[in-house]
Design a protein around this motif. Structure first.
Motif, PDB file in Angstrom:
ATOM      1  N   ARG A 133       0.488   3.901  -5.014  1.00  0.00           N
ATOM      2  CA  ARG A 133      -0.255   2.617  -4.698  1.00  0.00           C
ATOM      3  C   ARG A 133      -0.724   2.547  -3.076  1.00  0.00           C
ATOM      4  N   LEU A 163      -9.633   5.310  -8.049  1.00  0.00           N
ATOM      5  CA  LEU A 163      -8.670   4.634  -7.317  1.00  0.00           C
ATOM      6  C   LEU A 163      -8.962   4.761  -5.677  1.00  0.00           C
ATOM      7  N   ASN A 204     -10.153  -2.519  -2.498  1.00  0.00           N
ATOM      8  CA  ASN A 204      -9.368  -2.048  -1.273  1.00  0.00           C
ATOM      9  C   ASN A 204     -10.007  -2.613  -0.078  1.00  0.00           C
ATOM     10  N   ASP A 216       5.433   4.861  -8.131  1.00  0.00           N
ATOM     11  CA  ASP A 216       4.234   4.316  -8.501  1.00  0.00           C
ATOM     12  C   ASP A 216       3.887   3.622  -7.159  1.00  0.00           C
ATOM     13  N   ASP A 217       4.864   2.824  -6.749  1.00  0.00           N
ATOM     14  CA  ASP A 217       4.627   1.991  -5.650  1.00  0.00           C
ATOM     15  C   ASP A 217       3.991   2.861  -4.230  1.00  0.00           C
TER      16      ASP A 217
END
Length: 321
Positions: A69, A28, A34, A65-66
């Protein structure tokens, strides 16, 4: 809307005590997509992180989860200790696309002296940016130190690559294709310690389990920098060993003789594919929040911590990336 659950977003989402957990975390963090995030998107992620940390409502997020992120997008662009926005090319999320081009170039044009000089120079220029961007803590790096480390690493890489190219000229062609890897490894052993010399001289901040500062250690700095060197070499090994094997087989089968212009594109694309996995898997070899036993610290640092917290067995520090 029900309030979001409270979790500690300053700890990684996945268990950092296992290699799999660290690998998921770094997949991630190093996500190359990104890099494409706009300044507005990064600022939005930063505001979400700041508000959530402060216990405020985060209307931009519907689920936890938002929040995660946003946190990982934030982590991809901002230094974990200083909070400053990092140079785009120095971010870990830029590692895969940048190293794809650099590694592909080094592997494809390893025979030409001019190309070796150019690609090793380009690689060390990029490494200098990465090492500065991902240094540990708020340790300042002087202009003289930047120039010195850059010149030493570039010189070391060039000397290694050019001398080895000469030595293996009449040997198995596969050995020649592996020369860039040895040069990169040698340069990492020079560049990273030089770029982070202030940490070796002054030490890194040690924290307890509650992130309370417990002291400063040069020994911890040496441990962290050694781990970073090994991780960087580990990131390079898959692409710079599997690619030569692939190209050597294609050469033996006559494919490169029939399609000479395919040499550089094939190596670059293959390196890119390998680096998607090699970058996070290499980072995952060691925890970013590294631990060191109090008994293994310098005598004066150990005694100071023992006086403050006799029961404390391990302290923590950011090893950098």
């Amino acid at each position: 809307m029900s309030p979001l659950p409270r979790v500690n977003i300053d700890e990684p989402k996945y268990d950092q005590n296992t290699y799999i957990g660290r690998a998921k975390h770094f997949f991630l963090v190093t996500n190359p997509l990104n890099v494409l995030a706009s300044s507005a998107k990064l600022e939005e992620a930063r505001q979400i992180v700041l508000k959530y940390r402060a216990g405020k409502d985060v209307p931009e997020c519907q689920t936890i989860d938002d929040v995660w992120r946003a946190k990982y997008l934030y982590d991809s662009a901002f230094h974990p200790e200083t909070g400053e926005k990092q140079i785009v090319f120095g971010r870990m999320s830029a590692q895969m696309p940048m190293n794809t081009v650099i590694t592909g170039g080094m592997m494809a044009f390893y025979k030409s002296t001019g190309a070796v000089v150019f690609w090793q120079w380009f690689n060390q220029t990029y490494n200098a940016v990465v090492n500065y961007t991902n240094r540990s803590g708020t340790t300042p790096i002087s202009q003289q130190q930047l120039v010195t480390s850059y010149c030493l690493a570039t010189g070391g890489a060039l000397a290694t690559a050019l001398s080895l190219n000469k030595a293996v000229r009449n040997m198995n062609p596969l050995l020649g294709r592996l020369v860039p890897l040895v040069a990169v490894a040698a340069a990492n052993c020079i560049n990273i310690p030089c770029m982070r010399m202030q940490e070796l001289r002054n030490g890194v901040v040690l924290l307890d389990e509650n992130n309370t500062e417990m002291g400063v250690s040069k020994k911890a700095a040496a441990v962290g920098i050694s781990a970073v060197i090994l991780s960087r070499i580990a990131m390079a090994i898959p692409g710079m060993t599997l690619t030569p094997i692939l190209m050597n087989n294609l050469e033996k089968r006559g494919f490169l003789a029939r399609f000479p212009r395919s040499n550089a594109p094939i190596q670059t694309l293959f390196c890119g594919f390998v680096l998607i996995f090699a970058t996070p898997l290499g980072c995952a070899f060691f925890k970013q929040r590294a631990g060191i036993k109090v008994d293994n610290l310098e005598t004066e640092v150990r005694d100071s911590i023992k006086q403050k917290r006799p029961e404390l067995d391990t302290v923590w520090f950011n090893k950098g990336l």
